[in-house]
Design an enzyme around this catalytic site. Structure first.
Site, PDB file in Angstrom:
ATOM      1  N   HIS A  58       0.802  -1.233   0.000  1.00  0.00           N
ATOM      2  CA  HIS A  58       0.000   0.000   0.000  1.00  0.00           C
ATOM      3  C   HIS A  58       0.834   1.282   0.000  1.00  0.00           C
ATOM      4  O   HIS A  58       0.667   2.153  -0.846  1.00  0.00           O
ATOM      5  CB  HIS A  58      -0.913   0.024   1.233  1.00  0.00           C
ATOM      6  CG  HIS A  58      -1.719  -1.209   1.430  1.00  0.00           C
ATOM      7  ND1 HIS A  58      -2.888  -1.444   0.763  1.00  0.00           N
ATOM      8  CD2 HIS A  58      -1.524  -2.292   2.230  1.00  0.00           C
ATOM      9  CE1 HIS A  58      -3.403  -2.599   1.138  1.00  0.00           C
ATOM     10  NE2 HIS A  58      -2.592  -3.130   2.029  1.00  0.00           N
TER      11      HIS A  58
HETATM   12  C1  BDR Z   1      -2.359   0.455   5.604  1.00  0.00           C
HETATM   13  O1  BDR Z   1      -2.461  -0.171   6.881  1.00  0.00           O
HETATM   14  C2  BDR Z   1      -1.206  -0.611   7.304  1.00  0.00           C
HETATM   15  O2  BDR Z   1      -1.273  -1.894   7.807  1.00  0.00           O
HETATM   16  C3  BDR Z   1      -0.273  -0.502   6.133  1.00  0.00           C
HETATM   17  O3  BDR Z   1       1.036  -0.149   6.555  1.00  0.00           O
HETATM   18  C4  BDR Z   1      -0.889   0.562   5.270  1.00  0.00           C
HETATM   19  O4  BDR Z   1      -0.420   1.839   5.632  1.00  0.00           O
HETATM   20  C5  BDR Z   1      -3.178  -0.338   4.621  1.00  0.00           C
HETATM   21  O5  BDR Z   1      -4.497  -0.374   5.011  1.00  0.00           O
END
Ligand code: BDR
Ligand code: CA
Length: 311
Positions: free
Chosen positions: A242
């Site tokens: 992400h």
């Molecule tokens: C986001 O949540 C976290 O677990 C990840 O680092 C990312 O920023 C994705 O939903």
């Protein structure tokens, strides 16, 4: 050249974002601020220091941020809100500790001072819960004028990944997200799960990265191998990286598809707490306040990742 501040809860996908930002010649990484999210803030800070040291960027200062949300959750936790028991993020990344420690100032102090004294605009890239940024703009609302763009990884126009409705970063501190969305930033880009779910890296692609042999590529392969195994959709043999999509977007905006839309945050709903309220049709009649990423080009994303880590 983009001058950026990266706010992280490192976190395996955050680690990849840090490496991209720290290694790309067109990005000046002014500093990393850390926040509680994927892990307690002591871990996210230590992991951030390790990643920067590993890629030879211990010169980038790291500032410890807030350890708990801007506003505590108002509800007892219903079953739908319980996170997966399998850790997706390594408490301690398997990288050498940095000889350089965390900076003496807190993240919020440094954010306020740096933005107040900025002579050139700065891009803020928060990829964790928005706690630090909300605290900074609450203390010093004028700092938004020093920011050319805030690029947030968070939210979803479809389903969530922490609850059926809410994405993790926003769910962890929805009041902070509400404050940030309404703080008056000139350009707010929200990189939602609908885009980041396309920014996937597979185990086979990790082997490609490993073959590059650079410190960044080797560490990314190792960090993503773990992350793919820990992810809820591990059956796919790949995982959405992400946070790294936000850095890819800074390098090549065409990696995401955006639409100008109105975004709000649900800070009161029981079942929808922390959901981003993205008005896809404009039926609410409120003027758009964000560029919302709803898709991404998977191949372009991986090319940007690979070429940045190859250097
Ligand atoms: C986001 O949540 C976290 O677990 C990840 O680092 C990312 O920023 C994705 O939903
Ligand atoms: Ca994150």
């Amino acid at each position: 050249m983009r001058r950026i501040i990266l706010d992280v809860d490192t976190g395996n996908d955050d680690a990849v974002a840090i490496m991209m930002a720290g290694l790309h010649p067109e990005i000046t990484l002014l500093g990393c601020t850390t926040v509680a999210g994927n892990l307690p803030v002591a871990n996210t800070t230590e992991n951030t220091l390790r990643v920067l040291h590993h890629i030879g960027r211990s010169d980038v200062p790291v500032f410890r941020g807030l350890a708990s949300p801007f506003a505590p959750h108002p509800f007892p936790t219903p079953a739908d809100f319980v996170s997966s028991a399998t850790p997706v993020h390594q408490e301690e990344l398997e990288l050498l500790p940095s000889p350089v420690g965390v900076q003496p100032h807190t993240a919020v102090e440094w954010l306020v001072e740096t933005l107040r004294n900025a002579t050139e605009k700065i891009t803020l890239v928060p990829v964790g819960p928005l706690t630090n940024i909300a605290a900074a703009v609450t203390l010093a609302p004028e700092i938004v004028d020093a920011v050319d763009e805030i690029v947030i990884m968070g939210g979803s126009a479809s389903h969530g990944n922490e609850t059926s409705q809410a994405e993790f970063n926003i769910f962890e501190d929805p009041v902070a997200a509400h404050v940030v969305v309404n703080a008056g930033f000139d350009r707010l880009t929200l990189v939602t799960l609908d885009a980041t779910r396309k920014a996937r890296v597979s185990a086979a692609q990790c082997r490609e990265l490993e073959a590059l042999g650079t410190p960044g590529a080797t560490a990314t392969a190792q960090i993503l191998d773990y992350y793919i195994r820990g992810n809820s959709d591990k059956a796919l043999g790949s995982a959405a990286v992400h946070d790294a999509l936000c850095i890819a977007y800074l390098l090549d905006p065409s990696v995401i598809e955006t639409a100008r839309l109105h975004v709000g945050v649900d800070t009161v709903g029981f079942h929808t707490y922390g959901r981003t309220l993205i008005d896809l049709t404009g039926i609410g009649g409120t003027a758009p306040n964000a560029s919302v990423a709803l898709g991404a080009d998977s191949a372009k994303f991986f090319d940007l990742l690979r070429s940045t880590l190859a250097a």
